[in-house]
Scaffold this motif. Sequence first.
Motif, PDB file in Angstrom:
ATOM      1  N   CYS A  46       0.440 -95.984-120.594  1.00 21.43           N
ATOM      2  CA  CYS A  46      -0.134 -96.821-121.635  1.00 21.43           C
ATOM      3  C   CYS A  46      -1.388 -97.233-121.363  1.00 21.43           C
ATOM      4  O   CYS A  46      -1.693 -98.195-120.828  1.00 21.43           O
ATOM      5  N   HIS A  48      -4.101 -97.586-123.030  1.00 23.96           N
ATOM      6  CA  HIS A  48      -4.792 -98.486-124.020  1.00 23.96           C
ATOM      7  C   HIS A  48      -4.868 -99.869-123.443  1.00 23.96           C
ATOM      8  O   HIS A  48      -4.090-100.230-122.302  1.00 23.96           O
ATOM      9  N   ALA A 115      16.325-102.798-113.155  1.00 22.23           N
ATOM     10  CA  ALA A 115      15.038-102.691-113.718  1.00 22.23           C
ATOM     11  C   ALA A 115      14.728-101.563-114.209  1.00 22.23           C
ATOM     12  O   ALA A 115      14.011-101.155-113.994  1.00 22.23           O
ATOM     13  N   MET A 116      15.692-100.700-115.035  1.00 23.25           N
ATOM     14  CA  MET A 116      15.529 -99.272-115.408  1.00 23.25           C
ATOM     15  C   MET A 116      14.817 -98.997-116.799  1.00 23.25           C
ATOM     16  O   MET A 116      14.482 -98.032-117.248  1.00 23.25           O
ATOM     17  N   CYS A 118      13.694 -98.716-120.881  1.00 26.48           N
ATOM     18  CA  CYS A 118      14.296 -98.767-121.824  1.00 26.48           C
ATOM     19  C   CYS A 118      14.128 -97.165-122.240  1.00 26.48           C
ATOM     20  O   CYS A 118      13.260 -96.303-121.773  1.00 26.48           O
ATOM     21  N   GLY A 140       6.758 -91.999-127.286  1.00 28.71           N
ATOM     22  CA  GLY A 140       6.608 -92.078-125.912  1.00 28.71           C
ATOM     23  C   GLY A 140       6.317 -90.637-125.210  1.00 28.71           C
ATOM     24  O   GLY A 140       5.551 -90.560-124.548  1.00 28.71           O
ATOM     25  N   GLN A 143       3.061 -89.607-126.103  1.00 28.17           N
ATOM     26  CA  GLN A 143       2.011 -90.242-125.283  1.00 28.17           C
ATOM     27  C   GLN A 143       2.056 -89.756-123.962  1.00 28.17           C
ATOM     28  O   GLN A 143       1.096 -89.386-123.171  1.00 28.17           O
ATOM     29  N   ILE A 165       4.351 -98.318-130.427  1.00 29.89           N
ATOM     30  CA  ILE A 165       3.928 -97.127-129.686  1.00 29.89           C
ATOM     31  C   ILE A 165       3.581 -96.090-130.686  1.00 29.89           C
ATOM     32  O   ILE A 165       2.359 -95.412-130.593  1.00 29.89           O
ATOM     33  N   HIS A 300      11.042-105.912-124.892  1.00 27.20           N
ATOM     34  CA  HIS A 300       9.922-107.006-124.696  1.00 27.20           C
ATOM     35  C   HIS A 300       8.701-106.321-125.713  1.00 27.20           C
ATOM     36  O   HIS A 300       8.423-105.166-125.501  1.00 27.20           O
TER      37      HIS A 300
HETATM   38  C1  LIG Z   1       6.618 -95.455-124.492  1.00 28.34           C
HETATM   39  C2  LIG Z   1       6.717 -96.998-124.272  1.00 28.34           C
HETATM   40  C3  LIG Z   1       5.302 -97.532-124.651  1.00 28.34           C
HETATM   41  C4  LIG Z   1       5.051 -98.891-124.548  1.00 28.34           C
HETATM   42  N1  LIG Z   1       4.002 -99.262-124.686  1.00 28.34           N
HETATM   43  C5  LIG Z   1       3.763-100.773-124.625  1.00 28.34           C
HETATM   44  C6  LIG Z   1       2.627-101.510-124.907  1.00 28.34           C
HETATM   45  O1  LIG Z   1       1.549-100.709-125.361  1.00 28.34           O
HETATM   46  N2  LIG Z   1       2.568-102.782-124.932  1.00 28.34           N
HETATM   47  C7  LIG Z   1       3.556-103.522-124.288  1.00 28.34           C
HETATM   48  O2  LIG Z   1       3.528-104.836-124.149  1.00 28.34           O
HETATM   49  N3  LIG Z   1       4.859-102.778-124.032  1.00 28.34           N
HETATM   50  C8  LIG Z   1       4.893-101.842-124.287  1.00 28.34           C
HETATM   51  N4  LIG Z   1       6.239-100.956-123.948  1.00 28.34           N
HETATM   52  C9  LIG Z   1       7.266-101.701-123.494  1.00 28.34           C
HETATM   53  C10 LIG Z   1       7.091-101.845-122.002  1.00 28.34           C
HETATM   54  O3  LIG Z   1       7.942-100.784-121.508  1.00 28.34           O
HETATM   55  C11 LIG Z   1       7.464-102.815-121.332  1.00 28.34           C
HETATM   56  O4  LIG Z   1       6.608-104.099-121.712  1.00 28.34           O
HETATM   57  C12 LIG Z   1       7.436-102.754-119.876  1.00 28.34           C
HETATM   58  O5  LIG Z   1       6.916-101.747-119.288  1.00 28.34           O
HETATM   59  C13 LIG Z   1       8.881-102.791-119.301  1.00 28.34           C
HETATM   60  O6  LIG Z   1       8.989-102.889-117.907  1.00 28.34           O
HETATM   61  P1  LIG Z   1      10.044-102.651-117.258  1.00 28.34           P
HETATM   62  O7  LIG Z   1       9.793-102.750-115.755  1.00 28.34           O
HETATM   63  O8  LIG Z   1      11.173-103.426-117.599  1.00 28.34           O
HETATM   64  O9  LIG Z   1      10.429-101.092-117.614  1.00 28.34           O
HETATM   65  P2  LIG Z   1       9.754 -99.494-117.279  1.00 28.34           P
HETATM   66  O10 LIG Z   1       8.230 -99.748-117.257  1.00 28.34           O
HETATM   67  O11 LIG Z   1      10.280 -98.714-118.603  1.00 28.34           O
HETATM   68  O12 LIG Z   1      10.034 -99.340-115.795  1.00 28.34           O
HETATM   69  C14 LIG Z   1      11.591 -98.743-115.587  1.00 28.34           C
HETATM   70  C15 LIG Z   1      11.440 -97.899-114.377  1.00 28.34           C
HETATM   71  O13 LIG Z   1      12.633 -97.644-113.913  1.00 28.34           O
HETATM   72  C16 LIG Z   1      12.819 -96.328-113.520  1.00 28.34           C
HETATM   73  N5  LIG Z   1      14.087 -95.773-113.279  1.00 28.34           N
HETATM   74  C17 LIG Z   1      14.921 -95.795-114.654  1.00 28.34           C
HETATM   75  N6  LIG Z   1      16.164 -95.504-114.336  1.00 28.34           N
HETATM   76  C18 LIG Z   1      16.229 -95.051-112.829  1.00 28.34           C
HETATM   77  C19 LIG Z   1      17.186 -94.572-112.051  1.00 28.34           C
HETATM   78  N7  LIG Z   1      18.554 -94.424-112.452  1.00 28.34           N
HETATM   79  N8  LIG Z   1      16.664 -94.416-110.797  1.00 28.34           N
HETATM   80  C20 LIG Z   1      15.410 -94.642-110.436  1.00 28.34           C
HETATM   81  N9  LIG Z   1      14.653 -95.221-111.296  1.00 28.34           N
HETATM   82  C21 LIG Z   1      14.844 -95.373-112.557  1.00 28.34           C
HETATM   83  C22 LIG Z   1      12.010 -95.646-114.364  1.00 28.34           C
HETATM   84  O14 LIG Z   1      11.205 -94.331-113.676  1.00 28.34           O
HETATM   85  C23 LIG Z   1      10.685 -96.619-114.386  1.00 28.34           C
HETATM   86  O15 LIG Z   1       9.578 -96.347-113.850  1.00 28.34           O
HETATM   87  C24 LIG Z   1       6.295 -99.667-123.964  1.00 28.34           C
HETATM   88  C25 LIG Z   1       7.452 -99.059-123.906  1.00 28.34           C
HETATM   89  C26 LIG Z   1       7.687 -97.718-123.924  1.00 28.34           C
HETATM   90  C27 LIG Z   1       9.016 -96.888-123.865  1.00 28.34           C
END
Ligand SMILES: Cc1cc2nc3c(=O)[nH]c(=O)nc-3n(C[C@H](O)[C@H](O)[C@H](O)COP(=O)(O)OP(=O)(O)OC[C@H]3O[C@@H](n4cnc5c(N)ncnc54)[C@H](O)[C@@H]3O)c2cc1C
Lengths: 412, 351
Positions: A46, A48, A115-116, A118, A140, A143, A165, A300
């Motif tokens: 991401c 941007h 904290a995996m 989506c 995604g 991207q 996205i 979120h």
């Molecule tokens: C493609 C995309 C673009 C997005 N763009 C924006 C945006 O522009 N602005 C915004 O506010 N939000 C955006 N979001 C939402 C954004 O994902 C969330 O705001 C934030 O990144 C979520 O954080 P998180 O830690 O919950 O999940 P994530 O950032 O997805 O982190 C989860 C982590 O867990 C790891 N993981 C998962 N399963 C396993 C496993 N079995 N074993 C080991 N590791 C694992 C993954 O590799 C990843 O690193 C976007 C989401 C996606 C999917």
Amino acid sequence: MKHVDAVIIGGGPAGLAAAIELRKKGIDDILILEREKKPSGILRQCIHDGFGLTRFGETLSGPKYAARFVREAEALQIPCLTDTTVLEVTPDRHVYASSSEHGMMEFEAGAIVLAMGCRERTRGAIRIPGTRPAGVYTAGVAQAYINLKNKMVGRKVVILGSGDIGMIMARRMTLEGAEVLGVFEVQPYASGLPRNVEQCLNDYNIPLSLSHTVTDIRGTDRLESVVISAFDEHMQPIPGTEKEYECDTLILSVGLIPENELTWMAGAEKDPGTSGAAVDENYQTTVPGIFAAGNVLHVHDLLDFVSLEAEALADGAARFLKEGSLPACNLAVRGNELVSGLTPSRISGEDDVTVSFRVRRPLRNCTIELVQGDTVVKRRRMPKALPAEMIQIKLKASDLSQTDDLEVKVTC
Amino acid sequence: MVPVPLTSPFSLRTILTNGIDRKVTAIERYVANNCYLVHTPAGAFRTKWVINCAGAFASDISEMHGYPNYPVRDFKGEYFVLDKKAGAFLKTPVYHAPNDRGGFSTHATPTVDGNVLVGPDSYITEEWEDYKCTKDHLDGLIRDGSKMFEQMRREFSIRNFAGIRWKRVDEEGNVLDSKLESDQQHNPNTVNLVGIESPGVTCALPLARRAVARLVAVEKPEVNEKFDPVRPALKRFYDMTREEQAEAIAADPEYGEIVCRCETVTRAEIRRAIHNPLGVHTVTGIKNRTRATMGRCQGGYCETRITEMIEQELGIKPTEVRYSHADSYMFTGPVRSGNAQDETTEGSVNA
Ligand SMILES: Cc1cc2nc3c(=O)[nH]c(=O)nc-3n(C[C@H](O)[C@H](O)[C@H](O)COP(=O)(O)OP(=O)(O)OC[C@H]3O[C@@H](n4cnc5c(N)ncnc54)[C@H](O)[C@@H]3O)c2cc1C
Ligand SMILES: Cc1cc2nc3c(=O)[nH]c(=O)nc-3n(C[C@H](O)[C@H](O)[C@H](O)COP(=O)(O)OP(=O)(O)OC[C@H]3O[C@@H](n4cnc5c(N)ncnc54)[C@H](O)[C@@H]3O)c2cc1C
């Protein structure tokens, strides 16, 4: 098998924030497991900006926002095993993970933080008819190819779905010289944030067509065209409105789904409203000692809320580790028909709690009431509420009763 | 209860989805040398015997080696593939009673991998190689499929596809039996199989035995008593116990890298599929062999990794990577000139 006090699955913003906060709360023995080469989660791609206004008071790019947490975790010397995929979580908190470097690993965890993140909804999930050529990408994935792998996925692009996205990719591909023919959305309103409609579409003269969707995909090898039809209020195509758009790329931005395979393996119950785990005010799932926050819990729109949620989770998880259990949360949280994605699903009434939810459709001049029995705990009027924007309401323990369920009522 | 033998149709269909570099375009007979020259874009192959079992193209090949170009009609069927989560609700195939002509249409089948297939329906298509799915037929599958399998829920649908049964027909369009023939007098050393339609997978072994019998009758080869027809299948990482997985990773560390998270397919397995003697070089080819990208996220996590492996293992450029068929190229070029950067730099890129 190795014992670890807190195993954190996923090194995205949620996992990192939880780990840092746990350490600050005195939990020393922490391990983050991350399947990618580096922590940061989806923020790596991401590039941007617009992240961090709530949390840091300035806007940052995704990688820059993540880097602040990565650096802090490094400074606190929190271990993170990367290139490591978690394969299984058991109800008695054993974690199996595999990596090329360390082989098959088994950990016995005092507490587990899920904290995996989506994943994206795909073409198959929304059953778009047509052929199955190359050139159909989820937003995604496109991207990741463009921002991480330096591979351009196409030149003439149609975008289906007005998720954030998708709109960000409309702008990104335009900036890289592709022709974006338009963004098409089946609902009568944009599903992403108004900010993105302005900054990603309007500023670049990319047309957004509401109540339209792709009804056919054509081409055998590479995508050759898509057919777009107008939809009526019952979500049925209106005959005679079909229009063919020649293009080599179709980008789908049709929703995110919490990645909960491990959650269900661990035996946690699902919250039908969020399709993530049912959690209480401590972000504890129905399995004691297993917690969830971030996009794995509910999707979120604002990254800052992910970090704050994970930090709140750390409170409960640290207490669980120190005291061996958490107080029961016996009061249910329910919403009325205009409420979706409501978390948490249970509270105790004895602690401060943040209630998060979305409205089901765009609303004007609505009233939100949080009610216990006959008492209105909190009332908020909103001139405008959109499904794209998560609403969070903080409640103080002193305002809550310990006997009645909590109801979220949105009226308009 | 009668046990129903099940196998995965996907693992049986790799060649078409792996590009067409070995597509037979012509067959020449050399009477003097008692041989045939089989032409493909990858060069010509000299052979004494030709066995035509080309499915969709069987009538074309039939003509190439001296038999009639038998008329066939395309009976198409569309399918739903459902999530393995749906598989938990279905332990046995569910069919409705056959109709007057003994046929049956949409049914629900648990696959050996744990998914559920709903379909196929059956209708005639006039278009050549028409594998597209259509709204009317997908709606029909939901309607009829829900009667066979009540868990046919929206959240379970992963993918749709279509297949074609090529049935031999007469001038009036009446369906005829399939053909298995060899005309030693006019087209020596050939076996011709045309119109092998459903249940051609189930009948594949008996059909193959009959075809081979024609060759044996002419050649009378010595029986190789030492030939062991059983080749133990490589156990998938997914099917291994944790102990077996640990051993596999110890022997080959690439077993430790999970490339496809939905189907738990490792880097070692994908590398093997690429370099196998019948190697697969496209995303779809790898999918049909290993199941990577076949799960509920449909490559959302692993496709970027798989395309990179195809480049590295085969030493090709990103612009040469194909999704499945001949010209199904996935990338139009680099976004910016210069080397690909695997990770974005930390600085704010104004994008
Ligand atoms: C493609 C995309 C673009 C997005 N763009 C924006 C945006 O522009 N602005 C915004 O506010 N939000 C955006 N979001 C939402 C954004 O994902 C969330 O705001 C934030 O990144 C979520 O954080 P998180 O830690 O919950 O999940 P994530 O950032 O997805 O982190 C989860 C982590 O867990 C790891 N993981 C998962 N399963 C396993 C496993 N079995 N074993 C080991 N590791 C694992 C993954 O590799 C990843 O690193 C976007 C989401 C996606 C999917
Ligand atoms: C919708 C549907 C449902 C079915 N259900 C069942 C079922 O439940 N049970 C069952 O038993 N059967 C079923 N069948 C039938 C079964 O799939 C076929 O009968 C069977 O696949 C035929 O096998 P084959 O080897 O003759 O041909 P194919 O499987 O078609 O194989 C032909 C091969 O030849 C290759 N080829 C073709 N032309 C050339 C060329 N010019 N050069 C080089 N290679 C070439 C192709 O790439 C292909 O790999 C179904 C079929 C369909 C379409």
